[in-house]
Each structure stands twice: as structure tokens, then as C-alpha cells.
Motif scaffolding. Structure first.
Motif, short mmCIF file in Angstrom:
data_model
loop_
_atom_site.label_atom_id
_atom_site.label_comp_id
_atom_site.label_asym_id
_atom_site.label_seq_id
_atom_site.Cartn_x
_atom_site.Cartn_y
_atom_site.Cartn_z
N LEU A 22 0.87 -1.17 0.00
CA LEU A 22 0.00 0.00 0.00
C LEU A 22 0.90 1.22 0.00
O LEU A 22 1.69 1.42 0.92
CB LEU A 22 -0.90 0.01 1.23
N LEU A 23 0.79 2.04 -1.03
CA LEU A 23 1.59 3.25 -1.15
C LEU A 23 0.66 4.45 -1.00
O LEU A 23 -0.24 4.65 -1.81
CB LEU A 23 2.30 3.28 -2.50
N LEU A 24 0.84 5.20 0.07
CA LEU A 24 0.03 6.38 0.34
C LEU A 24 0.83 7.61 -0.04
O LEU A 24 2.00 7.73 0.33
CB LEU A 24 -0.34 6.45 1.84
N ALA A 25 0.21 8.53 -0.77
CA ALA A 25 0.93 9.71 -1.24
C ALA A 25 0.02 10.93 -1.25
O ALA A 25 -1.17 10.81 -1.53
CB ALA A 25 1.48 9.47 -2.64
N GLY A 26 0.61 12.07 -0.96
CA GLY A 26 -0.12 13.32 -1.05
C GLY A 26 0.09 13.95 -2.41
O GLY A 26 1.20 13.93 -2.94
N ASP A 27 -0.96 14.50 -2.97
CA ASP A 27 -0.82 15.08 -4.31
C ASP A 27 -0.10 16.44 -4.30
O ASP A 27 0.18 16.99 -5.35
CB ASP A 27 -2.17 15.18 -5.02
N ILE A 70 -4.91 1.63 5.97
CA ILE A 70 -4.02 0.49 6.20
C ILE A 70 -4.82 -0.74 6.64
O ILE A 70 -4.61 -1.85 6.13
CB ILE A 70 -2.93 0.83 7.24
N LEU A 71 -5.75 -0.54 7.55
CA LEU A 71 -6.57 -1.68 8.01
C LEU A 71 -7.42 -2.25 6.89
O LEU A 71 -7.53 -3.47 6.74
CB LEU A 71 -7.46 -1.25 9.19
N GLN A 72 -8.03 -1.39 6.08
CA GLN A 72 -8.83 -1.87 4.95
C GLN A 72 -7.97 -2.66 3.98
O GLN A 72 -8.38 -3.71 3.48
CB GLN A 72 -9.50 -0.70 4.23
N PHE A 73 -6.78 -2.16 3.70
CA PHE A 73 -5.85 -2.84 2.80
C PHE A 73 -5.46 -4.20 3.37
O PHE A 73 -5.49 -5.22 2.66
CB PHE A 73 -4.61 -1.96 2.59
N ALA A 74 -5.11 -4.24 4.65
CA ALA A 74 -4.70 -5.50 5.29
C ALA A 74 -5.85 -6.50 5.29
O ALA A 74 -5.65 -7.68 4.97
CB ALA A 74 -4.22 -5.23 6.71
N HIS A 75 -7.04 -6.06 5.62
CA HIS A 75 -8.19 -6.97 5.66
C HIS A 75 -8.53 -7.48 4.26
O HIS A 75 -8.83 -8.67 4.09
CB HIS A 75 -9.40 -6.28 6.28
N ALA A 76 -8.50 -6.62 3.27
CA ALA A 76 -8.79 -7.04 1.89
C ALA A 76 -7.76 -8.08 1.42
O ALA A 76 -8.12 -9.07 0.77
CB ALA A 76 -8.80 -5.84 0.96
N GLU A 78 -5.98 -10.07 3.35
CA GLU A 78 -6.18 -11.30 4.13
C GLU A 78 -7.35 -12.10 3.55
O GLU A 78 -7.27 -13.32 3.41
CB GLU A 78 -6.43 -10.97 5.61
N ARG A 79 -8.44 -11.43 3.19
CA ARG A 79 -9.58 -12.12 2.58
C ARG A 79 -9.19 -12.75 1.25
O ARG A 79 -9.57 -13.88 0.95
CB ARG A 79 -10.76 -11.16 2.40
N ALA A 80 -8.41 -12.03 0.45
CA ALA A 80 -7.97 -12.55 -0.84
C ALA A 80 -7.08 -13.77 -0.65
O ALA A 80 -7.20 -14.77 -1.36
CB ALA A 80 -7.25 -11.47 -1.63
N ARG A 81 -6.19 -13.68 0.33
CA ARG A 81 -5.29 -14.82 0.61
C ARG A 81 -6.09 -16.03 1.07
O ARG A 81 -5.85 -17.16 0.64
CB ARG A 81 -4.25 -14.44 1.66
N ALA A 82 -7.07 -15.80 1.94
CA ALA A 82 -7.90 -16.91 2.44
C ALA A 82 -8.72 -17.53 1.30
O ALA A 82 -8.85 -18.75 1.23
CB ALA A 82 -8.83 -16.39 3.54
N ALA A 83 -9.21 -16.71 0.40
CA ALA A 83 -9.99 -17.22 -0.73
C ALA A 83 -9.12 -18.06 -1.67
O ALA A 83 -9.58 -19.09 -2.18
CB ALA A 83 -10.63 -16.07 -1.50
#
Length: 86
Positions: A22-27, A70-76, A78-83
Motif C-alpha cells: 500500500l503506497l500512500l501519497a499526497g498530491d 491500512i486496516l482496509q488494505f490489510a483486511h482485503a 487477508e480475505r484474498a489470501r484466504a480465498a
């Protein structure tokens, strides 16, 4: 520190990253030009780039959305890995 960052070139090895990033950047970041951020994200496999509109470097890092994103990215991921393993 900024001098070291200015001459360090990680582009040759970015493609070797094997975990989702996850790369977070300010414009409005004055430390890293938009083109550099876009190129970096493109060179990292499985990279998700999120732009924080109206934010510079430090305001991005301190933005209240960082933790949520970050939490949304991690959860998404983890769900993809589990699937994939099901």
C-alpha cells in the motif's frame, strides 16, 4: 537524509517485492514528485496507490485516514489470501 534519498535508486529491485504493498501519497508532496510516486507504484507488483488530495508529505503521514486505509488494505489482502487457499 534527503540527500541520501535523492541518490538512492531502488527501481531495479522493486519488481522483486512479493507481498502486496500500500503506497500512500499526497498530491502536493514536495519531497516526491507525482511522476516518481506513479513510477514506483507501477514497478511494484500488487501495489495499491492511494492519493490524499490536498496533502503534502507530512500532512499525508499524519492524516486521520492513514490508519483506516491500512486496516482496509490489510483486511482485503487477508480475505484474498484466504480465498486463494480455500
Amino acid at each position: 537524509e534527503w540527500r541520501a534519498e535523492a541518490v538512492f535508486d531502488a527501481r531495479p529491485v522493486l519488481g522483486e517485492i512479493t507481498v502486496p504493498v500500500l503506497l500512500l501519497a499526497g498530491d502536493r508532496d514536495r519531497c516526491f514528485e507525482r511522476e516518481t510516486v506513479v513510477e514506483t507504484a507501477a514497478l511494484i507488483p500488487h501495489c495499491t496507490l492511494v492519493w490524499y488530495r490536498g496533502r503534502g508529505h507530512m500532512r499525508t503521514a499524519m492524516d486521520a485516514r492513514v490508519g483506516r486505509d491500512i486496516l482496509q488494505f490489510a483486511h482485503a489482502n487477508e480475505r484474498a489470501r484466504a480465498a486463494r487457499s480455500a
